[in-house]
Design a protein around this motif. Structure first.
Motif, mmCIF file in Angstrom:
data_model
loop_
_atom_site.group_PDB
_atom_site.id
_atom_site.type_symbol
_atom_site.label_atom_id
_atom_site.label_comp_id
_atom_site.label_asym_id
_atom_site.label_seq_id
_atom_site.Cartn_x
_atom_site.Cartn_y
_atom_site.Cartn_z
ATOM 1 N N UNK A 8 3.595 -46.392 64.588
ATOM 2 C CA UNK A 8 3.712 -44.993 64.951
ATOM 3 C C UNK A 8 4.752 -44.677 66.008
ATOM 4 N N UNK A 9 5.387 -45.709 66.548
ATOM 5 C CA UNK A 9 6.420 -45.451 67.534
ATOM 6 C C UNK A 9 7.647 -44.816 66.905
ATOM 7 N N UNK A 10 8.562 -44.373 67.739
ATOM 8 C CA UNK A 10 9.777 -43.770 67.235
ATOM 9 C C UNK A 10 10.506 -43.028 68.323
ATOM 10 N N UNK A 11 11.444 -42.194 67.914
ATOM 11 C CA UNK A 11 12.230 -41.397 68.846
ATOM 12 C C UNK A 11 11.844 -39.943 68.728
ATOM 13 N N UNK A 12 11.731 -39.289 69.861
ATOM 14 C CA UNK A 12 11.324 -37.889 69.893
ATOM 15 C C UNK A 12 11.995 -37.219 71.081
ATOM 16 N N UNK A 13 12.179 -35.928 70.985
ATOM 17 C CA UNK A 13 12.749 -35.195 72.101
ATOM 18 C C UNK A 13 11.666 -34.857 73.122
ATOM 19 N N UNK A 14 12.087 -34.647 74.334
ATOM 20 C CA UNK A 14 11.153 -34.280 75.395
ATOM 21 C C UNK A 14 10.349 -33.046 74.986
ATOM 22 N N UNK A 15 9.059 -33.092 75.276
ATOM 23 C CA UNK A 15 8.169 -32.015 74.879
ATOM 24 C C UNK A 15 7.487 -32.251 73.548
ATOM 25 N N UNK A 16 7.950 -33.245 72.816
ATOM 26 C CA UNK A 16 7.387 -33.546 71.507
ATOM 27 C C UNK A 16 6.143 -34.414 71.586
ATOM 28 N N UNK A 17 5.649 -34.779 70.409
ATOM 29 C CA UNK A 17 4.415 -35.559 70.318
ATOM 30 C C UNK A 17 4.601 -36.753 69.396
ATOM 31 N N UNK A 18 3.829 -37.796 69.664
ATOM 32 C CA UNK A 18 3.738 -38.951 68.780
ATOM 33 C C UNK A 18 2.297 -39.422 68.774
ATOM 34 N N UNK A 19 1.904 -40.033 67.671
ATOM 35 C CA UNK A 19 0.576 -40.631 67.595
ATOM 36 C C UNK A 19 0.728 -42.105 67.244
ATOM 37 N N UNK A 20 0.290 -42.945 68.146
ATOM 38 C CA UNK A 20 0.326 -44.386 67.919
ATOM 39 C C UNK A 20 -1.004 -44.849 67.337
ATOM 40 N N UNK A 21 -0.922 -45.822 66.466
ATOM 41 C CA UNK A 21 -2.133 -46.412 65.900
ATOM 42 C C UNK A 21 -2.113 -47.915 66.097
ATOM 43 N N UNK A 22 -3.277 -48.471 66.231
ATOM 44 C CA UNK A 22 -3.425 -49.918 66.379
ATOM 45 C C UNK A 22 -4.491 -50.384 65.391
ATOM 46 N N UNK A 23 -4.044 -51.117 64.385
ATOM 47 C CA UNK A 23 -4.982 -51.663 63.409
ATOM 48 C C UNK A 23 -5.554 -52.964 63.950
ATOM 49 N N UNK A 24 -6.858 -53.059 63.941
ATOM 50 C CA UNK A 24 -7.514 -54.258 64.469
ATOM 51 C C UNK A 24 -8.174 -55.033 63.336
ATOM 52 N N UNK A 25 -8.025 -56.328 63.358
ATOM 53 C CA UNK A 25 -8.729 -57.174 62.397
ATOM 54 C C UNK A 25 -9.363 -58.330 63.152
ATOM 55 N N UNK A 26 -10.542 -58.690 62.724
ATOM 56 C CA UNK A 26 -11.245 -59.770 63.396
ATOM 57 C C UNK A 26 -11.842 -59.367 64.725
ATOM 58 N N UNK A 27 -11.778 -58.082 65.048
ATOM 59 C CA UNK A 27 -12.311 -57.612 66.340
ATOM 60 C C UNK A 27 -13.453 -56.667 66.045
ATOM 61 N N UNK A 28 -14.663 -57.082 66.375
ATOM 62 C CA UNK A 28 -15.843 -56.295 66.020
ATOM 63 C C UNK A 28 -16.660 -55.870 67.237
ATOM 64 N N UNK A 29 -16.177 -56.193 68.421
ATOM 65 C CA UNK A 29 -16.953 -55.879 69.614
ATOM 66 C C UNK A 29 -17.130 -54.384 69.786
ATOM 67 N N UNK A 30 -18.303 -53.991 70.197
ATOM 68 C CA UNK A 30 -18.578 -52.592 70.553
ATOM 69 C C UNK A 30 -18.735 -52.476 72.066
#
Length: 123
Positions: A8-30
């Motif tokens: 989800x990273x990238x280039x954006x102008x000031x004032x803009x928005x981005x949404x980063x995501x992190x896919x997890x595998x093998x991680x089940x802790x609550x």
């Protein structure tokens, strides 16, 4: 084996928005914590958002509070970071991290890390 992968990273102008995501595998802790960190060139890695899954509580530094929002989708095994009102000083490599033990949830001591995704904000 725990694996974290950011997107989800990238280039954006000031004032803009981005949404980063992190896919997890093998991680089940609550328990423990999950978070987002960033590191700009020649600067130390800093935490920008921390989530405690057992309570849902979140922590943000003053530099991003009110602009960044961390969330977790348990059904999709993903951790997200919504970043609004971005500033040039937000430019950095962003990493997600997780640890099932609270003892490691201080500073940058979490044991599981992704490879990072670059965010560049231009003025």
């Amino acid at each position: 084996q725990v694996q974290l992968k950011e997107s989800g990273g990238g280039s954006v102008q000031a004032g803009g928005s981005l949404r980063l995501s992190c896919a997890t595998s093998g991680y089940t802790s609550r328990g423990g914590c999950m978070g987002w960190f960033r590191q700009a060139p020649e600067k130390e890695r800093e935490r920008v958002a921390l989530l405690f899954p057992s309570t849902g509580s979140t922590v943000y530094p003053a530099s991003v509070k009110g602009r960044f929002t961390i969330s977790r989708d348990n059904a999709k095994n993903t951790l997200s970071l919504q970043m609004d009102s971005l500033k040039p000083e937000d430019t950095a490599m962003y990493y997600c991290a997780a640890d099932g033990a609270l003892a490691y949830c201080t500073g940058t001591g979490l044991r599981y890390w992704g490879q990072g995704t670059q965010v560049t904000v231009s003025s």
